[in-house]
Design a protein around this motif. Structure first.
Motif, PDB file in Angstrom:
ATOM      1  N   GLY A   1       0.740  -1.419   0.050  1.00  0.00           N
ATOM      2  CA  GLY A   1       0.112  -0.136   0.013  1.00  0.00           C
ATOM      3  C   GLY A   1       0.270   1.407  -0.275  1.00  0.00           C
ATOM      4  O   GLY A   1       2.419   1.063  -0.150  1.00  0.00           O
TER       5      GLY A   1
ATOM      6  N   LYS B   1       1.935   3.431   2.454  1.00  0.00           N
ATOM      7  CA  LYS B   1       2.691   3.571   3.433  1.00  0.00           C
ATOM      8  C   LYS B   1       3.433   2.175   3.186  1.00  0.00           C
ATOM      9  O   LYS B   1       5.168   2.212   3.806  1.00  0.00           O
TER      10      LYS B   1
ATOM     11  N   ILE C   1      -6.287 -11.361   5.060  1.00  0.00           N
ATOM     12  CA  ILE C   1      -5.677 -11.962   5.948  1.00  0.00           C
ATOM     13  C   ILE C   1      -6.958 -11.793   6.812  1.00  0.00           C
ATOM     14  O   ILE C   1      -6.922 -12.047   7.833  1.00  0.00           O
ATOM     15  N   ARG C   2      -8.147 -11.587   6.263  1.00  0.00           N
ATOM     16  CA  ARG C   2      -9.159 -12.332   6.348  1.00  0.00           C
ATOM     17  C   ARG C   2      -9.589 -13.591   6.512  1.00  0.00           C
ATOM     18  O   ARG C   2     -10.212 -13.797   7.691  1.00  0.00           O
TER      19      ARG C   2
ATOM     20  N   LEU D   1      -0.310  -3.194   8.861  1.00  0.00           N
ATOM     21  CA  LEU D   1      -0.894  -2.214   7.720  1.00  0.00           C
ATOM     22  C   LEU D   1      -1.696  -2.459   7.070  1.00  0.00           C
ATOM     23  O   LEU D   1      -2.517  -1.778   6.370  1.00  0.00           O
TER      24      LEU D   1
ATOM     25  N   ILE E   1     -11.916  -6.361   7.659  1.00  0.00           N
ATOM     26  CA  ILE E   1     -10.411  -6.645   7.659  1.00  0.00           C
ATOM     27  C   ILE E   1      -9.706  -5.828   8.385  1.00  0.00           C
ATOM     28  O   ILE E   1      -9.142  -5.644   9.105  1.00  0.00           O
TER      29      ILE E   1
ATOM     30  N   SER F   1      -3.157   3.742  13.545  1.00  0.00           N
ATOM     31  CA  SER F   1      -4.064   3.769  13.865  1.00  0.00           C
ATOM     32  C   SER F   1      -4.204   5.209  13.550  1.00  0.00           C
ATOM     33  O   SER F   1      -3.380   5.732  13.030  1.00  0.00           O
TER      34      SER F   1
ATOM     35  N   LYS G   1     -10.965   2.039  13.086  1.00  0.00           N
ATOM     36  CA  LYS G   1      -9.829   2.023  13.593  1.00  0.00           C
ATOM     37  C   LYS G   1      -9.865   1.594  15.120  1.00  0.00           C
ATOM     38  O   LYS G   1      -9.373   1.250  15.636  1.00  0.00           O
TER      39      LYS G   1
ATOM     40  N   ALA H   1      -1.931  11.187  11.433  1.00  0.00           N
ATOM     41  CA  ALA H   1      -2.561  12.391  11.379  1.00  0.00           C
ATOM     42  C   ALA H   1      -2.019  12.088  10.115  1.00  0.00           C
ATOM     43  O   ALA H   1      -2.476  11.041   9.133  1.00  0.00           O
ATOM     44  N   THR H   2      -3.489  13.489   8.808  1.00  0.00           N
ATOM     45  CA  THR H   2      -3.160  12.809   7.839  1.00  0.00           C
ATOM     46  C   THR H   2      -2.084  12.937   6.542  1.00  0.00           C
ATOM     47  O   THR H   2      -1.321  13.574   6.720  1.00  0.00           O
TER      48      THR H   2
ATOM     49  N   LYS I   1       3.221   3.449  -4.610  1.00  0.00           N
ATOM     50  CA  LYS I   1       0.915   3.370  -4.639  1.00  0.00           C
ATOM     51  C   LYS I   1       0.998   5.313  -4.260  1.00  0.00           C
ATOM     52  O   LYS I   1       0.609   5.089  -3.337  1.00  0.00           O
TER      53      LYS I   1
ATOM     54  N   LEU J   1      -6.294  11.814  -0.361  1.00  0.00           N
ATOM     55  CA  LEU J   1      -5.947  11.879   1.116  1.00  0.00           C
ATOM     56  C   LEU J   1      -5.741  13.713   0.804  1.00  0.00           C
ATOM     57  O   LEU J   1      -5.593  13.879  -0.411  1.00  0.00           O
TER      58      LEU J   1
ATOM     59  N   HIS K   1      -9.156   4.565  -6.554  1.00  0.00           N
ATOM     60  CA  HIS K   1      -8.671   3.948  -5.462  1.00  0.00           C
ATOM     61  C   HIS K   1     -10.210   3.443  -5.352  1.00  0.00           C
ATOM     62  O   HIS K   1      -9.682   2.067  -4.473  1.00  0.00           O
TER      63      HIS K   1
HETATM   64  N1  LIG Z   1      -2.239   7.380   5.248  1.00  0.00           N
HETATM   65  C1  LIG Z   1      -3.431   7.793   5.975  1.00  0.00           C
HETATM   66  O1  LIG Z   1      -3.208   9.180   5.865  1.00  0.00           O
HETATM   67  C2  LIG Z   1      -3.229   6.901   7.419  1.00  0.00           C
HETATM   68  C3  LIG Z   1      -4.058   7.501   8.701  1.00  0.00           C
HETATM   69  C4  LIG Z   1      -3.268   7.005   9.845  1.00  0.00           C
HETATM   70  C5  LIG Z   1      -3.564   5.757   9.843  1.00  0.00           C
HETATM   71  N2  LIG Z   1      -3.479   4.921   8.494  1.00  0.00           N
HETATM   72  C6  LIG Z   1      -3.005   3.370   8.438  1.00  0.00           C
HETATM   73  O2  LIG Z   1      -2.607   2.875   7.640  1.00  0.00           O
HETATM   74  C7  LIG Z   1      -2.558   1.710   7.267  1.00  0.00           C
HETATM   75  C8  LIG Z   1      -1.858   2.040   5.780  1.00  0.00           C
HETATM   76  O3  LIG Z   1      -2.853   2.830   5.150  1.00  0.00           O
HETATM   77  P1  LIG Z   1      -1.879   3.388   3.511  1.00  0.00           P
HETATM   78  O4  LIG Z   1      -2.650   4.330   3.659  1.00  0.00           O
HETATM   79  O5  LIG Z   1      -0.864   2.744   2.921  1.00  0.00           O
HETATM   80  O6  LIG Z   1      -3.830   2.323   3.191  1.00  0.00           O
HETATM   81  P2  LIG Z   1      -3.116   1.248   1.508  1.00  0.00           P
HETATM   82  O7  LIG Z   1      -4.883   1.086   1.290  1.00  0.00           O
HETATM   83  O8  LIG Z   1      -2.169   2.495   0.489  1.00  0.00           O
HETATM   84  O9  LIG Z   1      -2.764   0.472   1.859  1.00  0.00           O
HETATM   85  C9  LIG Z   1      -3.355  -0.774   2.468  1.00  0.00           C
HETATM   86  C10 LIG Z   1      -2.694  -1.773   1.452  1.00  0.00           C
HETATM   87  O10 LIG Z   1      -3.296  -3.304   2.726  1.00  0.00           O
HETATM   88  C11 LIG Z   1      -4.201  -4.072   1.319  1.00  0.00           C
HETATM   89  N3  LIG Z   1      -4.914  -5.137   2.251  1.00  0.00           N
HETATM   90  C12 LIG Z   1      -6.401  -4.269   1.666  1.00  0.00           C
HETATM   91  N4  LIG Z   1      -6.755  -5.313   2.412  1.00  0.00           N
HETATM   92  C13 LIG Z   1      -6.455  -7.092   2.578  1.00  0.00           C
HETATM   93  C14 LIG Z   1      -6.544  -8.173   3.084  1.00  0.00           C
HETATM   94  N5  LIG Z   1      -7.742  -8.393   3.183  1.00  0.00           N
HETATM   95  N6  LIG Z   1      -5.468  -8.844   2.759  1.00  0.00           N
HETATM   96  C15 LIG Z   1      -4.416  -8.399   2.669  1.00  0.00           C
HETATM   97  N7  LIG Z   1      -3.957  -6.923   2.006  1.00  0.00           N
HETATM   98  C16 LIG Z   1      -4.937  -6.104   2.735  1.00  0.00           C
HETATM   99  C17 LIG Z   1      -4.288  -3.145   0.654  1.00  0.00           C
HETATM  100  O11 LIG Z   1      -4.141  -3.896  -0.644  1.00  0.00           O
HETATM  101  C18 LIG Z   1      -3.212  -2.546   0.736  1.00  0.00           C
HETATM  102  O12 LIG Z   1      -1.528  -3.106  -0.138  1.00  0.00           O
HETATM  103  C19 LIG Z   1      -4.301   1.668   7.388  1.00  0.00           C
HETATM  104  O13 LIG Z   1      -4.331   0.617   8.347  1.00  0.00           O
HETATM  105  C20 LIG Z   1      -4.489   3.011   7.674  1.00  0.00           C
HETATM  106  O14 LIG Z   1      -6.268   3.368   8.367  1.00  0.00           O
HETATM  107  C21 LIG Z   1      -3.725   5.207   7.296  1.00  0.00           C
END
Ligand SMILES: NC(=O)c1ccc[n+]([C@@H]2O[C@H](COP(=O)([O-])OP(=O)(O)OC[C@H]3O[C@@H](n4cnc5c(N)ncnc54)[C@H](O)[C@@H]3O)[C@@H](O)[C@H]2O)c1
Length: 304
Positions: free
Chosen positions: A10, A12, A56-57, A72, A91, A113, A141, A160-161, A168, A173, A300
């Motif tokens: 993903g 991050k 992961i489910r 993540l 999930i 979180s 969350k 934070a956001t 990717k 955001l 997305h």
């Molecule tokens: N980006 C932000 O601003 C932000 C802020 C706070 C928290 N977060 C948390 O950080 C984490 C990562 O965020 P992100 O921005 O990289 O999001 P993202 O959507 O880009 O990445 C999430 C990843 O999880 C994978 N995924 C989803 N469901 C899945 C499943 N059932 N099995 C396996 N893989 C699965 C997706 O394929 C994706 O690669 C998340 O938990 C999000 O809630 C993000």
């Protein structure tokens, strides 16, 4: 030390995985690749990286071999969760419970979180402030955070956001979205332009994950807001920062936002622990505008 990054493909996850590999760790990425494989392909040859396609489910194979789990994987953000509430529950919440149930007590769990759970407080929110989640994303969350923090060997970072460029991208955001619209549509419509949010550059999120990993003994069992006090801004502020780099129309709508978040966050606890984000919104905007000069939009929010 063997590290698992769920959701490692993903926004991050790829940046975190890249950094962990640079620091010499052995890393396994588990992801269902719902947004595709391409963004992580540049890492596939790395001898210290294993990439596993798994949902992961249904649990994670060989979980016991990992010392540290960065969890993540999830349905991330307000729009994706609003579009897919059952997936968000299954999930973000149920799969996190399954993961925690299968971990031994010595395994380290680091959980992203979100400050979104502060809802529309309109006051400065500390970690002890009663949360008031107002979206499917924030509710799921918060449920996940409680599950994680119920075990001893965990840390949750309420991020934070995030903003900034990554292999990717996420265009939902706020900073990423406004900069994209400024370039490609010549206008950004603001709903509730006064609403305050808080932001962190993607490189600083990676730095904060590494900081927790390296200081885990002092930090375990705790929840931290992850961001910086100089990165609390209103939507109008963000639009104005972008406007200093590119000429476009900022339209202040009389309509309200469906996303009700409005809060100021204190990051004193993480600062006292020794971590302060370094990158500014201005830097992130410069990087985004450079990317968007050739970047093609892809959605997305496909139905899951
Ligand atoms: N980006 C932000 O601003 C932000 C802020 C706070 C928290 N977060 C948390 O950080 C984490 C990562 O965020 P992100 O921005 O990289 O999001 P993202 O959507 O880009 O990445 C999430 C990843 O999880 C994978 N995924 C989803 N469901 C899945 C499943 N059932 N099995 C396996 N893989 C699965 C997706 O394929 C994706 O690669 C998340 O938990 C999000 O809630 C993000």
């Amino acid at each position: 030390m063997k590290i698992l990054v769920t959701g490692g493909a993903g926004y991050k996850g790829i940046k975190l995985t890249t950094r962990l590999l640079e620091e010499g760790y052995k890393v396994t990425v588990v992801d269902n690749f719902m947004y595709g494989y391409e963004p992580i392909m540049f890492l596939a040859e790395n001898k210290n990286l294993e990439i596993v396609k798994q949902d992961i489910r249904y649990g994670i194979e060989n979980l016991s071999k990992f010392d540290v789990i960065f969890h993540l994987a999830g349905i991330s953000g307000f729009p994706a969760c609003a579009a897919n509430p059952s997936s968000a529950e299954l999930i973000n919440v149920r799969a996190t419970q399954l993961l925690v149930d299968e971990l031994s007590k010595d395994q380290i769990l680091i959980n992203p979180s979100t400050t979104s759970m502060y809802g529309k407080k309109g006051v400065t929110c500390h970690e002890e402030t009663e949360v008031a989640p107002v979206s499917t994303y924030a509710i799921t969350k918060y449920e996940a955070e409680k599950i994680v923090q119920d075990r001893e060997n965990s840390v949750s970072l309420r991020f934070a956001t995030v903003f900034g460029v990554a292999p990717k991208m996420r265009l939902d955001l706020m900073v990423n979205d406004f900069a994209y619209k400024a370039v490609n549509e010549g206008a950004v419509v603001l709903f509730d332009s006064f609403a305050k949010r808080t932001f962190i550059h993607i490189d600083d999120t990676v730095n904060s994950y590494l900081f927790v990993l390296k200081n885990f003994e002092q930090m375990k069992g705790q929840v931290y807001n992850a961001g910086a006090k100089h990165l609390n801004y209103s939507k109008k502020d963000i639009a104005n920062i972008i406007h200093t780099h590119i000429d476009y129309d900022i339209i202040d709508s009389k309509l309200s936002d469906k996303d009700l978040r409005n809060f100021i966050v204190s990051f004193d606890k993480l600062e006292k622990a020794g971590f302060i984000p370094q990158k500014t919104v201005e830097t992130g905007v410069e990087e985004l505008l450079k990317l968007y000069s050739f970047f093609e939009y892809y959605s997305h929010f496909k139905t899951i």
